[in-house]
Scaffold this active site. Structure first.
Site, PDB file in Angstrom:
ATOM      1  N   ASP A   1      -4.886 -10.591  -0.682  1.00  0.00           N
ATOM      2  CA  ASP A   1      -3.808 -11.070  -0.607  1.00  0.00           C
ATOM      3  C   ASP A   1      -2.856 -10.856  -1.912  1.00  0.00           C
ATOM      4  OD1 ASP A   1      -1.668 -12.543   0.719  1.00  0.00           O
ATOM      5  OD2 ASP A   1      -2.599 -14.545  -0.124  1.00  0.00           O
ATOM      6  N   HIS A   2      -1.657 -10.447  -1.699  1.00  0.00           N
ATOM      7  CA  HIS A   2      -0.713 -10.397  -2.821  1.00  0.00           C
ATOM      8  C   HIS A   2      -1.464  -9.218  -3.844  1.00  0.00           C
ATOM      9  CE1 HIS A   2       1.236 -13.649  -0.923  1.00  0.00           C
ATOM     10  NE2 HIS A   2       2.072 -13.602  -1.693  1.00  0.00           N
TER      11      HIS A   2
ATOM     12  N   CYS B   1       5.768   6.248   4.412  1.00  0.00           N
ATOM     13  CA  CYS B   1       4.786   5.586   4.130  1.00  0.00           C
ATOM     14  C   CYS B   1       3.940   6.038   2.856  1.00  0.00           C
ATOM     15  CB  CYS B   1       3.850   5.536   5.221  1.00  0.00           C
ATOM     16  SG  CYS B   1       4.411   4.774   6.693  1.00  0.00           S
TER      17      CYS B   1
ATOM     18  N   GLU C   1      -1.102  -4.168  11.278  1.00  0.00           N
ATOM     19  CA  GLU C   1      -0.336  -3.859  10.241  1.00  0.00           C
ATOM     20  C   GLU C   1       1.181  -4.378  10.623  1.00  0.00           C
ATOM     21  OE1 GLU C   1      -0.872  -0.035   7.826  1.00  0.00           O
ATOM     22  OE2 GLU C   1       0.683   0.236   9.233  1.00  0.00           O
TER      23      GLU C   1
ATOM     24  N   HIS D   1       0.876  -1.251  -0.005  1.00  0.00           N
ATOM     25  CA  HIS D   1      -0.018  -0.010  -0.197  1.00  0.00           C
ATOM     26  C   HIS D   1       0.819   1.259   0.052  1.00  0.00           C
ATOM     27  CE1 HIS D   1      -0.440   0.859   4.573  1.00  0.00           C
ATOM     28  NE2 HIS D   1       0.826   0.443   4.388  1.00  0.00           N
TER      29      HIS D   1
ATOM     30  N   HIS E   1       3.273  -5.118   3.868  1.00  0.00           N
ATOM     31  CA  HIS E   1       2.996  -5.615   5.030  1.00  0.00           C
ATOM     32  C   HIS E   1       2.433  -7.038   5.333  1.00  0.00           C
ATOM     33  CE1 HIS E   1       3.565  -1.705   6.927  1.00  0.00           C
ATOM     34  NE2 HIS E   1       2.841  -1.135   6.366  1.00  0.00           N
TER      35      HIS E   1
ATOM     36  N   HIS F   1       4.890   0.113  -0.198  1.00  0.00           N
ATOM     37  CA  HIS F   1       5.860  -0.817   0.446  1.00  0.00           C
ATOM     38  C   HIS F   1       4.685  -2.016   0.901  1.00  0.00           C
ATOM     39  CE1 HIS F   1       4.075   2.134   3.333  1.00  0.00           C
ATOM     40  NE2 HIS F   1       4.025   1.036   4.116  1.00  0.00           N
TER      41      HIS F   1
HETATM   42 NI    NI Z   1       2.547   0.726   5.629  1.00  0.00          NI
END
Ligand code: NI
Length: 261
Positions: A206-207, A160, A251, A141, A168, A166
């Site tokens: 997911d992914h 961020c 997160e 995200h 998580h 990036h």
């Molecule tokens: Ni983040």
């Protein structure tokens, strides 16, 4: 005041000899391959002014060892795959509520059957049983608000808001609560909970890159708070007659958001 005691034990074929202690690794220990469960007992009341105790934990430990573990073991042996944990919690509570001191009440009993699945009976909430299961998904995200300038985004979100995003590994805890079915003792089948969360949440995110791939975040910033709200909305009406009671999204292990009903 509330006090919670966790007792760990394995369902072994034969309980080994004492010492009967609430050791870090539990007692009876899991020798060979045996189910290892955690039982959390919460009591509520006034603290004894002289001792500073609400309830001596050795009283809880002894009651669990003497009365609860043999019962759980027998119930599991009688019906290992068909055991209703909701019903079992009620039976456990029945064995413990007379053991607490005067003026103290047993308020909750929680059984953790795997590191990712737990059942909780709230005796102060109309004997509701809740089931909590953990799930995970990996996603990228970028924290970015279109109605803010790049400078404002940078000032607010720092690294961020790096343009390419990036990732998580998100952990999602979903809690469903309800009254156990009178016949089966079930609030919701675990398989139904898993398949609903998988199809409506995990498979969707997911992914993926949440900003670029997921329409849910086309207009809203994919902060952990907004991810929690989106997941709540996807699950809220899915578990009738039981209800969605809590969604918690981690997160990172240090940052999480939650919504409760
Ligand atoms: Ni983040």
């Amino acid at each position: 005041m509330q006090l919670t005691r966790e007792v760990r034990f394995a369902l072994t074929a034969e309980a080994p000899h004492p010492p009967v202690t609430n050791s870090w690794g539990g007692w009876p220990a899991s020798v060979g391959l045996a189910p290892f469960v955690l039982l959390r007992i919460t009591v509520t009341g006034e603290v004894n002014a002289r001792t500073g105790y609400l309830c001596n934990i050795t009283v809880i430990d002894r009651a669990v060892r003497d009365r609860v573990i043999p019962h759980v073991h027998a119930a599991w042996q009688a019906n290992p795959s068909g055991l209703s944990c909701s019903r079992l919690l009620g039976e456990i509570a029945g064995k413990l509520e007379t053991e607490v001191p005067p003026g103290v009440v047993l308020s909750a009993v929680e059984l953790r059957t795997t590191p990712y699945l737990s059942y909780r009976l709230d005796l102060e909430d109309a004997h509701m049983v809740s089931i909590t299961q953990s799930f995970e998904f990996a996603a990228a995200h970028r924290l970015y608000c279109r109605d803010m300038t790049d400078a404002e985004n940078q000032a607010t979100f720092g690294k961020c808001t790096n343009p390419n995003g990036h990732g998580h590994n998100y952990t999602v805890e979903v809690t469903v609560a309800g009254e156990p079915d009178a016949g089966s003792g079930v609030v919701i089948e675990v398989g139904e909970l898993e398949s609903t969360v998988k199809s409506r949440v995990i498979d969707v995110f997911d992914h993926k890159h949440l900003n670029d791939d997921c329409t849910e975040f086309a207009e809203i910033n994919p902060s952990v708070e907004n991810i929690t709200r989106v997941i709540w909305n996807k699950l809220e009406d899915q578990f009738a007659p039981a209800r969605l009671a809590r969604v918690r999204v981690y997160e990172t292990p240090k940052t999480w958001a939650e919504l409760t009903s």
